[in-house]
Design an enzyme around this catalytic site. Structure first.
Site, PDB file in Angstrom:
ATOM      1  N   ARG A  37      31.481  35.956  47.318  1.00  0.00           N
ATOM      2  CA  ARG A  37      31.881  37.307  47.734  1.00  0.00           C
ATOM      3  C   ARG A  37      33.392  37.449  47.882  1.00  0.00           C
ATOM      4  O   ARG A  37      33.879  38.537  48.148  1.00  0.00           O
ATOM      5  CB  ARG A  37      31.160  37.688  49.027  1.00  0.00           C
ATOM      6  N   ASN A  38      34.132  36.363  47.719  1.00  0.00           N
ATOM      7  CA  ASN A  38      35.585  36.472  47.742  1.00  0.00           C
ATOM      8  C   ASN A  38      36.010  37.084  46.412  1.00  0.00           C
ATOM      9  O   ASN A  38      35.591  36.637  45.349  1.00  0.00           O
ATOM     10  CB  ASN A  38      36.244  35.103  47.943  1.00  0.00           C
ATOM     11  N   ALA A  39      36.842  38.090  46.468  1.00  0.00           N
ATOM     12  CA  ALA A  39      37.221  38.853  45.270  1.00  0.00           C
ATOM     13  C   ALA A  39      38.372  38.233  44.482  1.00  0.00           C
ATOM     14  O   ALA A  39      38.795  38.799  43.471  1.00  0.00           O
ATOM     15  CB  ALA A  39      37.584  40.281  45.667  1.00  0.00           C
ATOM     16  N   PHE A  40      38.884  37.077  44.896  1.00  0.00           N
ATOM     17  CA  PHE A  40      40.067  36.513  44.244  1.00  0.00           C
ATOM     18  C   PHE A  40      39.892  36.390  42.731  1.00  0.00           C
ATOM     19  O   PHE A  40      40.741  36.851  41.967  1.00  0.00           O
ATOM     20  CB  PHE A  40      40.432  35.148  44.840  1.00  0.00           C
ATOM     21  N   THR A 143      41.616  38.877  49.795  1.00  0.00           N
ATOM     22  CA  THR A 143      40.443  38.996  48.923  1.00  0.00           C
ATOM     23  C   THR A 143      39.179  38.498  49.619  1.00  0.00           C
ATOM     24  O   THR A 143      38.101  38.533  49.034  1.00  0.00           O
ATOM     25  CB  THR A 143      40.645  38.207  47.618  1.00  0.00           C
TER      26      THR A 143
END
Length: 165
Positions: A37-40, A143
């Site tokens: 779920r981290n958008a990085f 992110t």
């Protein structure tokens, strides 16, 4: 104590993106930004033109080929869980940025992945590298899935700064 990863950087990197300390899942997988779920990876893939679903090695290559280096402010600390707010202040050990910037002299811009990374850097690192006055710093929205104050589109727009430098 938990320990961060070595930097990912080529000698010709022009941009450095800094987090604070990898989260639990990243530490388990030994990969930067491993939490799904981290958008990085989604954000950087859209900006730099690579496939966010590619293998970790391919994503790292894409960053490096774009002149982007990746690291964390902290080398070690004590923390329960993954939240930056849970880092024990008395346990923090910063990475060696004096040596890093000597080995990567083309870096001109440092971007912080969130407020905590910037705060830690300014407190624990910046006083020791003040002589590197050519570096420019900019905080980007985190992110992390814990940072939901901005929409994904707003985060993406802000992160375009990494290629506008």
């Amino acid at each position: 104590m938990i320990f961060s990863f070595p930097p990912i950087a080529t000698p010709d990197a022009r941009v450095l993106i800094l987090g604070s300390m990898p989260g639990v899942l990243s530490l388990q997988k030994q990969q930067y930004y491993a939490h799904p779920r981290n958008a990085f990876w989604s954000v950087t893939a859209q900006i730099l033109g690579f496939d966010a679903a590619a293998s970790y090695e391919q994503r790292i290559d894409a960053l490096c080929n774009s002149g982007v280096a990746l690291w964390d402010v902290l080398h070690a600390c004590q923390r329960e869980g993954s939240l930056d707010s849970d880092i024990r202040q008395d346990s923090m050990i910063a990475n060696d940025f004096v040596d890093f910037f000597k080995r990567h002299p083309k870096i001109q811009r440092v971007f912080f992945n969130g407020a905590k990374a910037e705060q830690l850097f300014r407190k624990a690192v910046l006083p020791g590298i003040a002589h590197l006055d050519a570096l420019r710093y900019q905080r980007l929205p985190s992110t992390s899935p814990a940072h939901a104050a901005l929409s994904p589109q707003a985060k993406l727009q802000a992160w375009h700064a990494i290629v506008e430098s």
